[in-house]
Structure formats: C-alpha cells, structure tokens
Design a protein around this motif. Structure first.
Motif, PDB file in Angstrom:
ATOM      1  N   VAL A 276       0.760  -1.300  -0.259  1.00 37.84           N
ATOM      2  CA  VAL A 276      -0.037   0.042   0.013  1.00 37.84           C
ATOM      3  C   VAL A 276       0.827   1.222   0.010  1.00 37.84           C
ATOM      4  CG1 VAL A 276      -1.883   1.225   1.115  1.00 37.84           C
ATOM      5  CG2 VAL A 276      -1.678  -1.361   1.295  1.00 37.84           C
ATOM      6  N   PHE A 277       0.524   2.311  -0.920  1.00 37.13           N
ATOM      7  CA  PHE A 277       1.339   3.396  -0.970  1.00 37.13           C
ATOM      8  C   PHE A 277       0.387   4.515  -0.542  1.00 37.13           C
ATOM      9  CE2 PHE A 277       3.371   0.296  -3.706  1.00 37.13           C
ATOM     10  CZ  PHE A 277       4.783   0.659  -3.505  1.00 37.13           C
ATOM     11  N   PHE A 278       0.989   5.441   0.022  1.00 39.03           N
ATOM     12  CA  PHE A 278      -0.019   6.619   0.403  1.00 39.03           C
ATOM     13  C   PHE A 278       0.935   7.882   0.447  1.00 39.03           C
ATOM     14  CE2 PHE A 278      -1.177   9.191   4.194  1.00 39.03           C
ATOM     15  CZ  PHE A 278      -2.351   9.570   3.963  1.00 39.03           C
ATOM     16  N   ASN A 279       0.277   9.035  -0.295  1.00 37.08           N
ATOM     17  CA  ASN A 279       0.989  10.130  -0.456  1.00 37.08           C
ATOM     18  C   ASN A 279       0.495  11.228   0.732  1.00 37.08           C
ATOM     19  OD1 ASN A 279       1.624  12.876  -1.510  1.00 37.08           O
ATOM     20  ND2 ASN A 279       2.139  11.839  -3.328  1.00 37.08           N
ATOM     21  N   ARG A 280       1.223  11.424   1.608  1.00 36.82           N
ATOM     22  CA  ARG A 280       0.867  12.207   2.461  1.00 36.82           C
ATOM     23  C   ARG A 280       0.522  13.608   2.251  1.00 36.82           C
ATOM     24  NH1 ARG A 280       5.376  12.880   7.649  1.00 36.82           N
ATOM     25  NH2 ARG A 280       6.370  13.832   5.753  1.00 36.82           N
ATOM     26  N   SER A 281       1.366  14.003   1.292  1.00 40.12           N
ATOM     27  CA  SER A 281       1.342  15.571   1.063  1.00 40.12           C
ATOM     28  C   SER A 281      -0.304  15.717   0.459  1.00 40.12           C
ATOM     29  CB  SER A 281       2.090  15.974  -0.045  1.00 40.12           C
ATOM     30  OG  SER A 281       1.890  15.265  -1.458  1.00 40.12           O
ATOM     31  N   LEU A 282      -1.109  14.901   0.117  1.00 36.15           N
ATOM     32  CA  LEU A 282      -2.396  14.920  -0.424  1.00 36.15           C
ATOM     33  C   LEU A 282      -3.355  14.592   0.644  1.00 36.15           C
ATOM     34  CD1 LEU A 282      -2.186  13.272  -3.741  1.00 36.15           C
ATOM     35  CD2 LEU A 282      -2.005  15.753  -3.523  1.00 36.15           C
ATOM     36  N   SER A 283      -3.030  14.863   2.021  1.00 33.78           N
ATOM     37  CA  SER A 283      -4.056  14.307   3.006  1.00 33.78           C
ATOM     38  C   SER A 283      -3.769  14.894   4.221  1.00 33.78           C
ATOM     39  CB  SER A 283      -3.517  12.796   3.459  1.00 33.78           C
ATOM     40  OG  SER A 283      -2.406  12.813   4.248  1.00 33.78           O
ATOM     41  N   LEU A 284      -4.712  14.896   5.147  1.00 33.10           N
ATOM     42  CA  LEU A 284      -4.544  15.589   6.274  1.00 33.10           C
ATOM     43  C   LEU A 284      -3.528  15.256   7.054  1.00 33.10           C
ATOM     44  CD1 LEU A 284      -8.611  14.997   7.227  1.00 33.10           C
ATOM     45  CD2 LEU A 284      -7.632  16.991   6.203  1.00 33.10           C
ATOM     46  N   LEU A 285      -2.617  14.606   6.859  1.00 33.75           N
ATOM     47  CA  LEU A 285      -1.579  14.080   7.659  1.00 33.75           C
ATOM     48  C   LEU A 285      -0.314  14.580   7.248  1.00 33.75           C
ATOM     49  CD1 LEU A 285      -2.104  10.162   7.868  1.00 33.75           C
ATOM     50  CD2 LEU A 285      -3.210  12.161   9.131  1.00 33.75           C
ATOM     51  N   VAL A 286      -0.358  15.765   6.441  1.00 34.73           N
ATOM     52  CA  VAL A 286       0.692  16.569   5.782  1.00 34.73           C
ATOM     53  C   VAL A 286       1.655  17.032   6.705  1.00 34.73           C
ATOM     54  CG1 VAL A 286      -0.358  18.710   5.421  1.00 34.73           C
ATOM     55  CG2 VAL A 286       1.549  17.781   3.881  1.00 34.73           C
ATOM     56  N   ASN A 287       1.078  17.429   7.865  1.00 33.32           N
ATOM     57  CA  ASN A 287       2.094  17.954   9.059  1.00 33.32           C
ATOM     58  C   ASN A 287       2.562  17.181   9.835  1.00 33.32           C
ATOM     59  OD1 ASN A 287       2.160  20.463   7.674  1.00 33.32           O
ATOM     60  ND2 ASN A 287       0.063  20.852   8.570  1.00 33.32           N
ATOM     61  N   GLY A 288       2.043  15.809   9.882  1.00 31.84           N
ATOM     62  CA  GLY A 288       2.397  14.966  10.955  1.00 31.84           C
ATOM     63  C   GLY A 288       3.981  14.476  10.557  1.00 31.84           C
ATOM     64  N   HIS A 289       4.435  13.150  11.698  1.00 31.90           N
ATOM     65  CA  HIS A 289       5.687  12.759  11.511  1.00 31.90           C
ATOM     66  C   HIS A 289       5.609  11.471  11.125  1.00 31.90           C
ATOM     67  CE1 HIS A 289       7.594  15.894  13.456  1.00 31.90           C
ATOM     68  NE2 HIS A 289       6.766  15.968  14.525  1.00 31.90           N
ATOM     69  N   ASP A 290       5.280  10.423  11.772  1.00 27.77           N
ATOM     70  CA  ASP A 290       5.117   8.990  11.410  1.00 27.77           C
ATOM     71  C   ASP A 290       3.765   8.745  10.616  1.00 27.77           C
ATOM     72  OD1 ASP A 290       7.739   8.162  12.259  1.00 27.77           O
ATOM     73  OD2 ASP A 290       6.550   7.865  14.348  1.00 27.77           O
ATOM     74  N   VAL A 335      -8.002   2.947   6.983  1.00 28.46           N
ATOM     75  CA  VAL A 335      -7.619   4.412   7.274  1.00 28.46           C
ATOM     76  C   VAL A 335      -6.352   4.706   7.670  1.00 28.46           C
ATOM     77  CG1 VAL A 335     -10.142   4.951   8.133  1.00 28.46           C
ATOM     78  CG2 VAL A 335      -8.114   4.379   9.898  1.00 28.46           C
ATOM     79  N   PHE A 336      -5.807   6.177   7.467  1.00 28.92           N
ATOM     80  CA  PHE A 336      -4.378   6.309   7.567  1.00 28.92           C
ATOM     81  C   PHE A 336      -4.326   7.410   8.891  1.00 28.92           C
ATOM     82  CE2 PHE A 336      -4.691   5.541   3.061  1.00 28.92           C
ATOM     83  CZ  PHE A 336      -3.623   4.566   3.068  1.00 28.92           C
ATOM     84  N   PHE A 337      -3.270   7.415   9.604  1.00 31.91           N
ATOM     85  CA  PHE A 337      -3.214   8.102  10.743  1.00 31.91           C
ATOM     86  C   PHE A 337      -2.003   8.318  11.230  1.00 31.91           C
ATOM     87  CE2 PHE A 337      -3.258   4.254  12.971  1.00 31.91           C
ATOM     88  CZ  PHE A 337      -2.524   4.310  13.945  1.00 31.91           C
ATOM     89  N   ASN A 338      -1.411   9.605  11.979  1.00 34.59           N
ATOM     90  CA  ASN A 338      -0.115   9.822  12.196  1.00 34.59           C
ATOM     91  C   ASN A 338      -0.021   9.756  13.609  1.00 34.59           C
ATOM     92  OD1 ASN A 338      -1.258  12.173  13.353  1.00 34.59           O
ATOM     93  ND2 ASN A 338      -0.758  13.445  11.434  1.00 34.59           N
ATOM     94  N   SER A 339       1.207  10.095  14.233  1.00 32.54           N
ATOM     95  CA  SER A 339       1.705   9.860  15.563  1.00 32.54           C
ATOM     96  C   SER A 339       0.866  10.819  16.480  1.00 32.54           C
ATOM     97  CB  SER A 339       3.005  10.149  15.922  1.00 32.54           C
ATOM     98  OG  SER A 339       3.436  11.216  15.218  1.00 32.54           O
ATOM     99  N   GLU A 340       0.033  12.002  15.913  1.00 37.04           N
ATOM    100  CA  GLU A 340      -0.587  12.927  16.539  1.00 37.04           C
ATOM    101  C   GLU A 340      -2.075  12.452  16.597  1.00 37.04           C
ATOM    102  OE1 GLU A 340       1.838  13.799  14.273  1.00 37.04           O
ATOM    103  OE2 GLU A 340       3.233  14.324  15.972  1.00 37.04           O
ATOM    104  N   VAL A 342      -4.054  12.416  14.120  1.00 36.69           N
ATOM    105  CA  VAL A 342      -5.041  12.864  13.390  1.00 36.69           C
ATOM    106  C   VAL A 342      -5.294  11.872  12.273  1.00 36.69           C
ATOM    107  CG1 VAL A 342      -4.985  14.664  11.549  1.00 36.69           C
ATOM    108  CG2 VAL A 342      -3.926  15.074  13.545  1.00 36.69           C
ATOM    109  N   TYR A 343      -6.460  11.499  11.702  1.00 35.31           N
ATOM    110  CA  TYR A 343      -6.932  10.523  10.922  1.00 35.31           C
ATOM    111  C   TYR A 343      -7.134  11.221   9.480  1.00 35.31           C
ATOM    112  CZ  TYR A 343      -6.947   6.788  14.401  1.00 35.31           C
ATOM    113  OH  TYR A 343      -6.789   5.959  15.373  1.00 35.31           O
ATOM    114  N   ASP A 344      -7.089  10.240   8.382  1.00 35.84           N
ATOM    115  CA  ASP A 344      -7.605  10.493   7.326  1.00 35.84           C
ATOM    116  C   ASP A 344      -8.616   9.497   6.886  1.00 35.84           C
ATOM    117  OD1 ASP A 344      -8.276  10.972   4.601  1.00 35.84           O
ATOM    118  OD2 ASP A 344      -6.247  11.592   3.964  1.00 35.84           O
ATOM    119  N   ASN A 345      -9.665   9.360   7.103  1.00 36.88           N
ATOM    120  CA  ASN A 345     -10.593   8.430   6.697  1.00 36.88           C
ATOM    121  C   ASN A 345     -11.689   8.482   5.665  1.00 36.88           C
ATOM    122  OD1 ASN A 345     -12.189  10.308   7.641  1.00 36.88           O
ATOM    123  ND2 ASN A 345     -12.749   9.370   9.765  1.00 36.88           N
ATOM    124  N   ASN A 346     -10.989   8.993   4.754  1.00 32.75           N
ATOM    125  CA  ASN A 346     -11.855   9.459   3.395  1.00 32.75           C
ATOM    126  C   ASN A 346     -13.300  10.134   3.774  1.00 32.75           C
ATOM    127  OD1 ASN A 346     -12.212   9.205   0.725  1.00 32.75           O
ATOM    128  ND2 ASN A 346     -13.139   7.209   0.705  1.00 32.75           N
TER     129      ASN A 346
END
Length: 1153
Positions: A276-290, A335-340, A342-346
């Motif tokens: 699975v490949f995920f582009n963080r720059s296009l999501s809500l997680l753009v400012n996160g870390h992991d 769904v995707f989320f970061n260490s903060e 923050v979730y991107d759940n479409n």
C-alpha cells in the motif's frame, strides 16, 4: 552475433509493446563500476526471428509461475529448478564440451573459488560462461526473458505478482537477498538493455566483461550450481529494478491524478501480500511525523491490523507498507493516521478495496457463524470444565466436613462403648465356684481356652444339649462365638467346650442355651447379667479403643460412599429416562402433523439441508394448481430475512409436494407457510399460528420471553384443585425451555411457607387508598411475588369460600398490574387463569396498556367454564389469545355464547403433569422405587403396603383406586355403582377424597360405615385429603377410576399412567383426549402416534361403567401377562408438560405476531 528476442512487456513500461517489436542484444555485454554513456550498448529494433532455445538448460526463476495464461503470441515462462541435469546437445558438440582442458579449467575454478571466495569465483565463472558467443546471446536472452514479465492483461492494470508478493515471499527472495523496490540504489550495474531509450541496469556483481571461449555449460556439476546461483542473483536484481521502475511510474500517475493512495498489485487477490502506497502531501496528515495504516477486512469484521508505514524515496511524499490479505477476505478496509492521532478516513467513509478470491459476503457470513460456533463450543467446554472443577471443589469441601463429622461421631460412639465395657470389665471374673471356670494354662498366652459349665441347679439342668453363645468387649460385635458343649465324664454334671479367643478381646461375654442361635428356647444368662470373664494378658486397652474408633469411622465412611454412589446412579438413570422421554415426545410432536407437513430428516440440524414435504389435500390449498413455500428462521426475524419463495414440486406419485432448504448455522427454529401463488393469494398458515419446527445444533439461542402468571392458586403452597398444579407445572416447563417466568399470588395467611425459599419483603406501594406489601420467594424453582394488602382481605384462613371472593380477587388483579408497572417489569406475556384472575384482561387493556406496558399481550386460560361465566365472558373480549385445557373440551364449550364469538382466538391445549413431582422412581411415599422396567415388582410392593396400611386383606385380587373431589361433576353416582360392581367381581376398592358440600360428605360417610361393616378387608373409603396416601394409591392400585360427567382435562388419569395404573374413564373432555380404549380406539391412538392405554365408556348410566369395568377386571384375571405389558406401556407414554409447553410457547409467539 545478433539474436532476435520476443519480449514480454517490462514491468516498468507504461506504454504497450506491439507484437512486431523486437530488441537486439549486442554480442558484448560489459560491466563497469560506474554508469557512463560510453559504456552503454545500444539496442535496435529488428525484424522478427525466432531464437534457438534447444540448447537452453532449465533454471529456477525467482518469480513463481503464474497460473494465468501467457499473452497471445508468447510462450509461458517455464518453472524450473536448480538441477544439475545436463543440456541436450549434439554428440559432437558434447565431445568438445567434455574435453580434458575444459574439465581441468572448471576444477581449477572451483578450487580457487573455495580459496579466494565466492565473489572471485563468480567473476571467473561469468568470464568462462560468456566466452562462447552463442551461449552469451542465449543467456542474455534468457535472463531478460525470465526477468521481464508481460501480459496483455496489463492493459487492464493486472500484474502477475500474486505469489511473489506474498508475505515472506516479497521480503525474502532466493538465497539471503532481501530487497525492497524502494531501496535498490547502489545495486544496479552498468550493463543495460534498452528499448525506446529505456535502460535496464545489470548488477555490479557480474564483475567483468563476459568474454571467452566456446566451452559448453553444465558438464561439471559444481560449476553448474555456481552458474545457477549467479543467474538467480542477476535475475533478482533485474526483477527488483523493473519492479521499482513500475512503482515509480504508478506513483507519478496517481499523484498526477490526485489519488492519495494506490495498491500494488492493482487487482488484490486473497492469500497474497500487497503493498500500500500513501501520499501524505495530499492528505490531512501532511504536517505529521510517522504514518500508520489501520484496517481490517470484510467491513471491519475480520482480522484488524495496524502497521507503521515507511518513507519511500519516490518523487513526492510517498509512504508504503506490506499487508497480507487472508484467504477469508473479500474486501479490505483501512484509514491512515499519524503519531498525533490525526486521521484521514476518506471523509468518514473509510478507504476500501475489493479482494478477489473464493470468499463473498454470504460465504463470509457462514464463516463467521462457523467461527462463532467453534467459539461457543470452546466456551461451553471451558464452562463445563470450570463447573466440573467447582463441583469437584465442592465435593472435596463437603467430604472434609463429612469426614470431620464422622470422626466426631466415631469418637462419641467409642466413648459410649468404652464406658459400658469398663462396667463389664469391673464385673468380670475368672471363675464362679461350682458354676463355671476356665483352664488357665491354656488360656494364658494362647488363642483358645477350655470353658467348663456345671448345669446342675441351673435353667439348663434338663436340657440334653448345651451351647455357648458368646462375644467379647460387651458384645461389641454381637454373637461371634458359637460352640456346643461336651459332657465331662469325670465328676458331677459338668460340660465343657474349647473356644477360640478373639484377637481384640478385653473381656469375654457369653450365655448358655439349649441350642444354637435362633433355635434356642431355654437360656442361662446369669439372671439377665450374662457371664463375663476377664482376660489377663489381652490387647492394650488404649490401642484397642483407638483401633475401634478408626474402624467405626471407616464403616461410616463406606456407608456414606455407598449411599452417594447409589444416589448418583439413580440420578443418572432418572436424567436418562427424562431425556429419552423428551426425545420421544419431540418426535411425536414432529410427527403429529405428518398428514399435513413433515421434514426429512425429522429432526432439523443447523447448517444442513432439509426437505419439507407438504400434503395440500388436508388444507385450504387442496386443489390449487400451484403451491408455494415461504420460509424464514427464528420467528421470522432471521438476519437474512425470508428466503425467496419456492414453487413446490411433486414427489413421484405421492400426494406430498417438496421443497429443499439450507438451514443456516444461526437458526434455532424454522418458520414457514404455504400459498397458492408466489405473490400470495390463499395461505395455509395453520390458522394464523404459522408452521414452526425446532432446529438443533445452531449457535443462536431462542430469545427468551418474559411471562408473568397472575393466579390465585399455586401448588404446593396454595393448592385447591387442578388450577394450582397447572400454574406451577406449566411455569416450570416453560422456564426449562429457556424463558423467564414470574408468578404473582395473593399472600394468604394459610400459605404453606415451608415450601417457600428465600422469602423476604421486596417493596411496598399504595393503591386504592390501601398500603400493599409485596414479598418475594422461590417456590419449586420459580420466582413468586406475594401481594399482601394491609386491610387483611387475604387473612381469612382459606383461598375460596368468602362471600366477597369476586371483589377480593379483582382487587388482587389490579394490585398485580400496579406491581408490574411500579416495579419496572416489562413482560411479553400476561397469563391469567379462570374467572378469579380474568379481570387482568380488561384492566390491563383499559388502564395499563399505554402506561409503559404496550408490548405485553394477554393470554387467558379457562380451566372450568362452570364457574364465573360473567368474568370469563368479559375476559374473552379483551384477551389476545384464549385457551382451555383440552382440545375436546374446547369443542364441547364452543357453542357457549361467551366463547362462540371468539373462536378465531380460542385454542384447546391439553394439560400435563410435572414428571418430577409425580415420579415412581424417586417417590418417598412408596416402598420400592420403580420404572417401566420393573413396574410389576414396584406395584406389587406398593399394593402390599397399601393393603397393610388400610387394613385390607393381603390377597391377590384386582384393586380399584378412586382419587377425587366428591362433587356432582365427578360422577358420584357412577362412583358408588363402580364400588359395588368391583366388590361383586371379588375386587378391592380404595377411595380417597372429600366433598365441599356437607350433604355429599355425610352421604359418603354413611356409605363408608356400611361398606366397612359388610365388606371388611376389601374396601376402604378415606374421606379426607392425604397427599402421601394418594401417592401410595396411584402406585398400589391396578386401575384408577375417573367417571366424570364432564372433565375439562383431568390430571388423575395422567398421574395414574405415570405410576403404571390403568385408567378407566368416561369419554369426555380431556379424558377423551388422553385415554384410548384398548378395544375401541386403536386407530384414533395410532393417528396421534400413540397406542391404546386404558378402558373407557360413553353415556352416564351404570351400564356404561359396567362395560369398561368388566373388561378391565376380566383382563386382570385372565390376561395377566398382557395386562402387565399394558402397565409398562402406559408408563412409557409422556403425559408431562413437554408437549403442552411447546404448544403454549407457540401461542405466546402467535399473540405477539
């Protein structure tokens, strides 16, 4: 040399390669340490030719063989191993390849490889392998062909990477190479194959330019293996590079399209590893870390996962991870989320992708059910083991308590015996002058002695025989010494005997008699003091009493264990008999409507196929051109809803039609109806009840109903007639089927509180200006609420018999409903009985239906229409369903005006008896426990006990039992005639019962006096109520007479059959429904799955009684063997609440439908 090569499409190629495309490989393939333009060898397109692969040696590919077909025009890539098998070659060519120079060269190469390391050996081997121009071209072609895989399906986005991308297969390739497409830098060599200016890099490990001689490959086994390993390394490097290029292109495409993620391969298959490949720059997680991915399968219902993603070096902010797709998946959700956090759940829709495989939504539902079944099975096993362990612990604790008690008891008994023995020892002597003495020489230290006795002037002086009856230690073991004395000839009237001395004796005890035990008439017992002799050198007294205490303890313990084992075996047998009876009853229930519908198999199993067979000839669908079967499960509430209607088909020439149904694993009951058309029309729905058949083995359990009985009688605490028995027995049977049952009863001052457990005050409330206290207790395992108005209306010493009974009982009904409301009880069913609790029906509908009790339904049961007709009529208007206590009685009263207007909701359900309360195998009131297996022995013992108790002659004659209330309804004139007729036939009669009417009671008292005088020893009239005696009569009588003029149901005949007594009854009401004449009702019994079980008559004249009674008594006298089999048969018939409880539950559900 140039060679034409047909290519499969490269993994990294975006555009299609046309069928005419070809590439040419130069003869020199070089490798250097840097990637420079002057090192590249150009490849040009050429006309198609076919390369000669006949000399190619098979090798193992790093990419497993795909099951899909190759593209048109391309041969599938072979799947081969690393065999040392030699290639097929021309004989001459083989000779050249086998030259000694070549062999030495290879041998030297191997030796040097071992010394200088694998890397140098690989380089040398490459140099040699590629010295031959033809082989160089061939190997290059093979490497490229086996590395690059093309498929026409790629046009649709399908990549053949199912197997190589599995978990463990993607991350671990052949040898120890672990590669990630995103981490390939530094591993790509300089050799390049190019089409349309695209470069493919070879690995640096090739080392040197592949030039050399024309030496054949594969003649030396060691070198062949090295060659294969090197080829595998090269192939892997090329595969990884091609994969990386493809993924980079996919990443660019998806980024350009604004897609946040993509998966590889695009077509996801079950039992495969995907990336699975995920582009963080296009999501809500753009400012996160992991970045993490959290998901599961099949709408989040299967195997959840959380995986930390890795940063990719693709252009853009791409992250990736590998996920294994289980074979049970048909969909992946994530769904995707970061260490903060923050979730991107479409946008709250979650991300999902379909999965190709054998699983679909319906198959997955079955899988879940099977998993649940296994889980429940494990839970049940664990619970059973837990209960077994707890029971074992309880047993150990009980045994410890019992052991201490038995030791204390043994100690107490020893103390008593020791005190008594000490008194005897104090009286003991060694001789009495001129009466008896012992020869001490033999006595001392020996185990026997000689005892002399002088009978002169004693009670035995005229006896010709003299015996000693002896014991020891104050007769601790009774008579243990018996010897005959011999005449001593020397002097006087002396006699002697040699006696063995008991090992544990402290003192000897004896008497003399004129014979052995049980045959003696004259004794010399020393004036009632017995004879006692002291033992000079006996056992230590302290040791003896310690041993005696232990002996008593062990004896008590063994007796306890014997009783426990006997009780355990008895309980197991009782449970087995009960289960067998239930099984027979269920089978009878399923077969009871076979003339209309039945199933194959008869007992329906969850998860299995079932065949439903239906005979419309006996229904409203008779003559219809088509019959449609409409089915569901779990009272029409199954998660899948009703099944699609099935058109039923005929079975051969039979009148039955059939339909096949797969029963789901979560079914506990099967529901169905029949109709004339697919869309409806005329229905056969069993008069609004629908057809229902239980399903066994399912994981779902029946949703329990909550039933509250409001009644004024309950056995055994407030029993007047059969109503009390029905309330208790029906409630227990329904509760045993998994439903919740409560009973609300007035708190009479005459209640038998000794049958109430955990009795305590529950709540108080005011209603109608009167304080009402509510108590709670457990009666026969049932929850009972006792309503006690503080005005004393139920403190009158009786249940019935007051002038204001109607007012008292209506107040009770209103108070019961108020209790239900204020206590927060929310019953599904309110079941009221007879005229006395009939007000519940209208009070509920008028005052409580909309006050939080809207879901409740009212069931009203008529036990006897002769009483309270006005209240019964009003209740019939308001009740949702009504019953009476037998089918025939419902027909007999159907023309009554209070019933006739409500026949659509009026049903007859025969009563049953409680098999635990009436059980000859566990009845404490009879002398011998028995079942159908030993019915003759048990009944003979009971008959003798009954005759003995009532002073009847102990004779072998038929005994007629009559247990009844003495009322006109019970046919008192027919009872009198039957008594005289039995006596005329030389039989015996026992009557137990009393009359509420004093005139009838006095009449029978006079009859009793007359009969006891004229037929003493043959008849006994017990004009009272005696529960223990009733049990003995049921067991000891050969026949039980029930000549009622009308009988809504009757329990007497049912209890009689439970005890193996043959009923003699009049054909009316429930008597007709339960007793089938051995001569006249064979077909009627057979239609219900029964066998004839008694004697019956019609009419109300004495001749009818004679017709039944004469045949019964004659069978007893002249067909005893047949009669005994009849007793066994009636005991094995089930007249418990097993079947009626099922009918009532069907009625409860129908009321809520």
């Amino acid at each position: 040399m140039e060679m034409a090569l047909q290519l499969q499409r490269p993994l990294g190629c975006i555009g299609p390669i046309m069928d005419s495309s070809r590439v040419r490989i130069s003869r020199t393939i070089g490798v250097s340490n840097s990637l420079e333009s002057n090192d590249l060898t150009m490849v040009r397109t050429m006309t198609p030719t076919r390369a000669n692969y006949s000399r190619r040696r098979p090798r193992k590919s790093a990419i497993p063989k795909s099951n899909a077909s190759a593209p048109k025009g391309f041969a599938p890539r072979p799947q081969v191993g690393r065999s040392s098998q030699k290639k097929d070659r021309d004989p001459e060519e083989g000779e050249q390849s086998g030259s000694s120079q070549s062999m030495k060269s290879r041998t030297k190469l191997l030796e040097e490889g071992e010394k200088s390391g694998q890397e140098d050996a690989d380089v040398e081997l490459v140099e040699e392998l590629y010295s031959n121009e033809d082989e160089r071209d061939e190997i290059g072609t093979m490497m490229l062909e086996e590395t690059i895989l093309y498929d026409e399906e790629f046009e649709k986005g399908r990549m053949r990477s199912d197997e190589s991308l599995k978990l463990g297969k993607l991350s671990q390739f052949s040898g120890n190479s672990r590669l990630r497409a995103s981490k390939m830098e530094g591993h790509v060599g300089k050799s390049v194959i190019t089409e349309n200016n695209a470069a493919v890099h070879y690995t640096k490990e090739v080392g040197a330019a592949m030039v050399g001689n024309d030496v054949s490959i594969g003649q030396h086994e060691g070198k062949s293996e090295l060659r294969d390993e090197l080829m595998a390394k090269i192939r892997i490097e090329m595969e990884a590079h091609a994969l990386r290029k493809l993924l980079e292109e996919l990443a660019e495409e998806n980024f350009a399209s604004g897609n946040k993620f993509f998966v590889f391969p695009k077509i996801i298959k079950a039992d495969q590893v995907i990336e699975v490949f995920f582009n963080r720059s296009l999501s809500l997680l753009v400012n996160g870390h992991d970045v993490f991915i959290k998901g599961a399968f099949n709408d989040w219902r299967w195997k959840d996962f959380t995986v930390k993603m890795s940063k990719s070096d693709f252009h853009g902010d791409w992250w990736s991870c590998q996920i294994y797709i289980p074979k049970e998946a048909y969909k992946i959700d994530f769904v995707f989320f970061n260490s903060e956090k923050v979730y991107d759940n479409n946008n709250q829709k979650d991300f999902s992708e379909p999965v190709e495989g054998e699983m679909d939504e319906y198959a997955f539902e079955d899988l879940l059910l099977e998993e649940q079944r296994k889980k429940l099975g494990k839970l049940a096993a664990d619970q059973a083991e837990k209960e077994r362990h707890a029971e074992e612990q309880r047993r150990i604790e009980v045994e410890q308590v019992a052991m201490e008690a038995y030791r204390a008891q043994a100690k107490l008994e020893v103390e008593k015996k020791r005190d008594a023995c000490q008194k005897v020892i104090a009286l003991a002597v060694e001789s009495v002058n001129d009466l008896w003495h012992i020869e001490h020489a033999l006595f001392k230290g020996e185990n026997w002695f000689r005892l002399y006795y002088n009978r002169s002037s004693r009670p035995l002086e005229h006896s010709s025989n003299i015996w000693i009856h002896g014991g020891y230690n104050n007769w601790i073991e009774g008579v243990s010494i018996v010897e005959r004395l011999n005449k001593f000839e020397k002097n006087g009237d002396w006699w002697y005997a040699d006696v063995v001395l008991p090992d544990r004796a402290l003192v000897l005890d004896w008497v003399f008699a004129d014979g052995p035990p049980l045959q003696s008439k004259v004794y010399d017992n020393n004036s009632y003091q017995d004879f006692h002799a002291a033992i000079r050198k006996g056992l230590s007294e302290e040791i003896y009493w310690l041993e005696e205490e232990d002996r008593i303890f062990r004896k008590l313990w063994e007796e306890r264990r014997f009783k426990e084992e006997a009780a355990r075996k008895k309980a197991e047998k009782a449970a087995r008999l009960k289960a067998e009876t239930k099984e027979r009853t269920l089978k009878r229930f399923l077969l009871s409507q076979k003339h209309v519908v039945y199933t194959e198999p008869l007992v329906i199993q969850a998860g299995k196929m079932v065949r439903v067979l239906y005979n419309p000839f006996n229904t409203v669908l008779n003559g219809k051109e088509e019959v449609w079967f409409k089915c569901s499960f779990n009272r029409w509430t199954h998660r899948n809803g009703p099944l699609p209607p099935q058109k039923m088909v005929r079975v051969g020439t039979d009148t039955h039609l059939q339909a096949l149904v797969k029963v789901p694993l979560d079914a506990y009951i099967m529901d169905f109806v029949f109709s004339e058309r697919e869309d409806g029309g005329v229905y056969d729905n069993k008069n609004g009840m629908d057809y229902h058949i239980p399903v066994i083995g399912g994981i779902a359990k029946v949703e329990p109903l909550h039933i509250i009985h409001v009644a004024i009688e309950m056995a055994p605490i407030a029993k007047v007639g059969g109503l009390g028995d029905v309330v208790t027995s029906l409630s227990r049977a329904v509760q045993d089927l998994g439903h919740k049952v409560d009973i609300i009863l007035p708190k009479y001052d005459c209640l038998k509180f000794n049958h109430v457990n955990d009795f305590h005050h529950r709540v108080s409330f005011g209603w109608g200006g009167i304080e009402i206290k509510v108590w709670h207790g457990i009666v026969e395992g049932l929850s009972v609420y006792f309503v006690e108005p503080q005005n004393g209306m139920f403190d009158v010493g009786c249940v019935y018999g007051r002038n204001n009974d109607g007012d008292r009982f209506q107040f009770f009904c209103h108070a019961a409903l108020e209790l239900i409301l204020q206590s927060g009880l929310r019953p599904d069913i309110l079941h009221c009985h007879d005229w006395s609790s009939a007000p519940v029906a209208w009070l509920f509908k008028e005052h409580y239906k909309h006050d939080g009790l809207a879901s409740a339904r009212v069931i009203f049961t008529i036990h006897n229409l002769e009483y309270g007709i006005h209240q019964i009529g009003k209740a019939m208007i308001y009740t949702d369903k009504a019953t009476t206590v037998s089918y025939t009685y419902s027909k007999e009263v159907s023309q009554n005006p209070v019933i006739s207007a409500h026949l659509y909701k009026f049903h007859g359900i025969v009563n049953g008896i409680d098999p635990d309360l009436w059980d000859p195998y566990n009845d404490k009131f009879i002398p011998v426990s028995y079942t159908s297996e030993n019915v003759v022995v048990g009944k003979n013992a009971a008959k003798e006990a009954l005759q003995r108790r009532l002073g009847l002659n102990n004779s072998n004659h038929p005994l007629i039992g009559i247990i009844t209330r003495l009322t006109v309804q019970k046919g008192i004139q027919l009872i009198k005639h039957a008594i005289w007729r039995t006596l005329e036939c030389n039989g015996q009669v026992v009557l137990l019962g009393s009359a509420p009417d004093p005139r009838i009671q006095n009449d029978f008292i006079n009859l009793a006096n007359q009969l006891h005088s004229s037929h003493s020893g043959r008849v006994r009239l017990c004009l009272t109520y005696d529960e223990p005696l009733s049990h003995l009569i049921y067991a000891g009588a050969d026949f039980i007479l029930v000549p009622s003029l009308f009988e809504p149901c009757g329990l007497t005949q049912l209890v009689a059959m439970r005890y193996g007594s043959i009923p003699v009854v009049r054909k009316t009401g429930g008597l007709y429904d339960t007793v089938f004449d051995v001569d006249d009702d064979k077909e009627r019994a057979q239609s219900l799955g029964l066998e004839p079980n008694g004697f019956s008559f019609e009419g109300t004249s004495s001749s009818g009684v004679d017709y039944a009674l004469n045949r019964a008594i004659s069978a007893w006298y002249h067909s005893r063997e047949w009669f005994n089999l009849l007793c066994k048969r009636v005991m094995e018939q089930d007249w418990s609440w097993n079947r009626p409880a099922l009918d009532y539950i069907e009625l409860y559900y129908a009321a809520r439908k």
